[in-house]
Scaffold this motif. Structure first.
Motif, PDB file in Angstrom:
ATOM      1  N   PRO A  38       0.808  -1.227   0.000  1.00 13.98           N
ATOM      2  CA  PRO A  38       0.000   0.000   0.000  1.00 13.98           C
ATOM      3  C   PRO A  38       0.841   1.277   0.000  1.00 13.98           C
ATOM      4  N   ASP A  39       2.126   1.181   0.350  1.00 17.07           N
ATOM      5  CA  ASP A  39       2.991   2.352   0.358  1.00 17.07           C
ATOM      6  C   ASP A  39       3.734   2.562  -0.960  1.00 17.07           C
ATOM      7  N   ALA A  40       3.561   1.647  -1.921  1.00 21.89           N
ATOM      8  CA  ALA A  40       4.262   1.767  -3.203  1.00 21.89           C
ATOM      9  C   ALA A  40       3.672   2.906  -4.022  1.00 21.89           C
ATOM     10  N   MET A  41       4.522   3.602  -4.746  1.00 21.06           N
ATOM     11  CA  MET A  41       4.081   4.749  -5.538  1.00 21.06           C
ATOM     12  C   MET A  41       3.310   4.316  -6.791  1.00 21.06           C
ATOM     13  N   TYR A  42       3.722   3.181  -7.380  1.00 25.66           N
ATOM     14  CA  TYR A  42       3.044   2.660  -8.575  1.00 25.66           C
ATOM     15  C   TYR A  42       2.689   1.206  -8.342  1.00 25.66           C
ATOM     16  N   ARG A  43       1.395   0.865  -8.496  1.00 22.16           N
ATOM     17  CA  ARG A  43       0.924  -0.474  -8.171  1.00 22.16           C
ATOM     18  C   ARG A  43       0.190  -1.150  -9.327  1.00 22.16           C
ATOM     19  N   GLU A  44      -0.067  -0.417 -10.413  1.00 21.96           N
ATOM     20  CA  GLU A  44      -0.798  -0.984 -11.533  1.00 21.96           C
ATOM     21  C   GLU A  44       0.084  -1.981 -12.286  1.00 21.96           C
ATOM     22  N   PRO A  45      -0.448  -3.153 -12.649  1.00 23.06           N
ATOM     23  CA  PRO A  45       0.354  -4.155 -13.355  1.00 23.06           C
ATOM     24  C   PRO A  45       0.871  -3.622 -14.696  1.00 23.06           C
ATOM     25  N   VAL A  46       2.032  -4.120 -15.101  1.00 23.59           N
ATOM     26  CA  VAL A  46       2.576  -3.830 -16.429  1.00 23.59           C
ATOM     27  C   VAL A  46       2.991  -5.153 -17.053  1.00 23.59           C
ATOM     28  N   THR A  47       3.090  -5.161 -18.364  1.00 20.11           N
ATOM     29  CA  THR A  47       3.493  -6.354 -19.098  1.00 20.11           C
ATOM     30  C   THR A  47       4.852  -6.133 -19.734  1.00 20.11           C
ATOM     31  N   VAL A  48       5.466  -7.217 -20.162  1.00 16.84           N
ATOM     32  CA  VAL A  48       6.747  -7.119 -20.868  1.00 16.84           C
ATOM     33  C   VAL A  48       6.595  -6.248 -22.105  1.00 16.84           C
ATOM     34  N   ASP A  49       5.516  -6.425 -22.843  1.00 17.49           N
ATOM     35  CA  ASP A  49       5.299  -5.623 -24.047  1.00 17.49           C
ATOM     36  C   ASP A  49       5.192  -4.142 -23.716  1.00 17.49           C
ATOM     37  N   GLU A  50       4.535  -3.818 -22.616  1.00 17.31           N
ATOM     38  CA  GLU A  50       4.410  -2.409 -22.231  1.00 17.31           C
ATOM     39  C   GLU A  50       5.764  -1.820 -21.834  1.00 17.31           C
ATOM     40  N   VAL A  51       6.584  -2.618 -21.175  1.00 15.43           N
ATOM     41  CA  VAL A  51       7.928  -2.131 -20.834  1.00 15.43           C
ATOM     42  C   VAL A  51       8.724  -1.868 -22.105  1.00 15.43           C
ATOM     43  N   LEU A  52       8.663  -2.793 -23.050  1.00 19.40           N
ATOM     44  CA  LEU A  52       9.437  -2.650 -24.286  1.00 19.40           C
ATOM     45  C   LEU A  52       8.927  -1.511 -25.162  1.00 19.40           C
ATOM     46  N   ALA A  53       7.650  -1.205 -25.072  1.00 26.77           N
ATOM     47  CA  ALA A  53       7.061  -0.184 -25.944  1.00 26.77           C
ATOM     48  C   ALA A  53       7.189   1.228 -25.392  1.00 26.77           C
ATOM     49  N   GLY A  54       7.732   1.378 -24.194  1.00 27.02           N
ATOM     50  CA  GLY A  54       7.831   2.694 -23.585  1.00 27.02           C
ATOM     51  C   GLY A  54       8.840   3.586 -24.277  1.00 27.02           C
ATOM     52  N   PRO A  55       8.834   4.872 -23.953  1.00 28.10           N
ATOM     53  CA  PRO A  55       9.784   5.802 -24.560  1.00 28.10           C
ATOM     54  C   PRO A  55      11.225   5.434 -24.208  1.00 28.10           C
ATOM     55  N   MET A  56      12.110   5.523 -25.194  1.00 28.96           N
ATOM     56  CA  MET A  56      13.504   5.179 -24.981  1.00 28.96           C
ATOM     57  C   MET A  56      14.194   6.269 -24.167  1.00 28.96           C
TER      58      MET A  56
END
Length: 393
Positions: free
Chosen positions: A184-202
């Motif tokens: 509950p103290d984490a700043m970001y808790r929404e799940p992410v996928t490998v594809d979303e990590v790879l598709a992010g801004p470089m």
């Protein structure tokens, strides 16, 4: 009790741990976060403030930890201001434990606080870290080597040498976020996928945005004390079993092998001094400013062979119910990263060993609480490492 030299080393335990408010804390000062974390850690210990005769702090003020001690109303007889980047707190914990064991101090407060995120938003500092152009670093500064670029180069070398893939690196971020979902103290808790990590801004090839740590505000504190105080404590003591430290390089040109971090030495020393093996460890808290840091540190601590980190981190092994629960609070990639995050690793390890981690609590295969944890911090661009082994018994 008074701090006097002893012929028989005392055992040392973490008896109080706490976080300050973390995440988005626009209204606080770094000093206020130090004080908030310190008060909470002292309350967690159940001891009075008069037991504290040592303080370790870095990163704030011109005379750290003198200014922090004064702000907290402490007049310590033992101090440490070691500053080696993210490894600072594990190195300080080792120094403090040695001092307590030898009788030079009885109870040492390790405390940290930073408003890095709020300061950048308010224009009080820049997000581009400058390490100066004097001394050896002047020969690399003209090429624009930022901290993230140095980590990115190291990651690319590992990929070249061992076939480590972007998907494997991305899986580190995915699992960190999954662990954060239960915090509950984490700043970001929404799940992410490998594809979303790879598709992010470089940001710096091969790192996209989610390969990189978040920027937050926050602080924390750990109170280490001699064994004589344990009977008066409010919480289960977690013992410092062994620690190691090592420095590697400052200039990238002096780093002999981009695929080997200084944790290869600090980890070996910590395990040897604790009398345990990597295979005995129930959970790991690893400094993760970037996904590659987690992968290569796990290799160098001996949890897998050199070059095997990519395969090791796949298939959920780092999840809180995985084969080696790692960064169980979500780490710097998802929970909090206000600057030098190493002290947060110790707080989370202690909470897990006490059984106080709530929904994210790790259990052994038989359902029992974990017995052993390792916290390993990295500073600079793999310039320094501090590793601490902690245990319930």
């Amino acid at each position: 009790m008074s701090a006097v030299p002893r012929s028989t080393p005392r055992k040392v335990a973490a008896v109080g741990v706490a976080l300050s408010d973390c995440g988005r804390v626009d209204e606080a000062t770094p000093y206020a976060l130090h004080a908030q974390a310190a008060r909470r850690a002292l309350a967690d210990s159940g001891l009075g403030r008069d037991v504290i005769d040592g303080i370790a702090s870095a990163g704030l003020g011109a005379l750290a930890p003198v200014e922090v001690a004064e702000y907290l109303g402490l007049r310590p007889r033992w101090v440490d201001s070691t500053s080696v980047g993210g490894a600072t707190w594990e190195v300080m914990a080792a120094h403090a434990a040695e001092a307590i064991a030898a009788g030079r101090a009885d109870a040492v407060l390790l405390v940290y606080g930073s408003t890095a995120r709020a300061d950048i938003r308010a224009g009080r500092r820049t997000s581009n870290l400058s390490y100066g152009a004097r001394g050896p670093l002047q020969f690399e500064a003209p090429y624009g080597h930022s901290l993230i670029a140095k980590y990115a180069m190291a990651a690319r070398r590992h990929m070249h040498e061992y076939g480590t893939t972007l998907e494997q690196l991305a899986s580190v971020a995915v699992q960190a976020r999954a662990n954060a979902a239960a915090n509950p103290d984490a700043m970001y808790r929404e799940p992410v996928t490998v594809d979303e990590v790879l598709a992010g801004p470089m940001i710096a090839d091969p790192f996209t945005k989610l390969h990189c740590c978040i920027r937050s505000d926050g602080g924390c504190a750990v109170l280490l004390a001699a064994e004589e105080y344990v009977a008066d404590c409010a919480s289960l003591p977690v013992w410092v079993l062994g620690a190691g430290e090592h420095v590697s390089h400052a200039a990238m040109s002096q780093w002999e092998d981009f695929t080997v971090s200084p944790a290869a030495v600090s980890g070996r020393l910590a395990f040897e001094r604790a009398g345990v093996r990597p295979a005995d460890i129930d959970l790991a808290e690893i400094y993760d400013a970037f996904t590659y840091m987690t992968l290569v540190t796990l290799e160098d601590l001996g949890f897998c062979g050199k070059g095997e980190g990519g395969a090791f981190v796949e298939k959920g092994r780092l999840l809180r119910d995985g084969g080696l629960p790692t960064n169980t609070d979500g780490g710097g990639l998802s929970a909090q990263h206000p600057g030098m995050r190493g002290l947060f690793l110790l707080v989370e390890a202690v909470r897990q060993l006490r059984g106080q981690a709530g929904e994210r609590q790790v259990h052994r295969r038989d359902g029992s609480l974990p017995e052993l944890a390792v916290a390993s911090g990295t500073g600079g661009w793999f310039c320094s490492s501090g590793t601490v082994v902690l245990g319930r018994g």
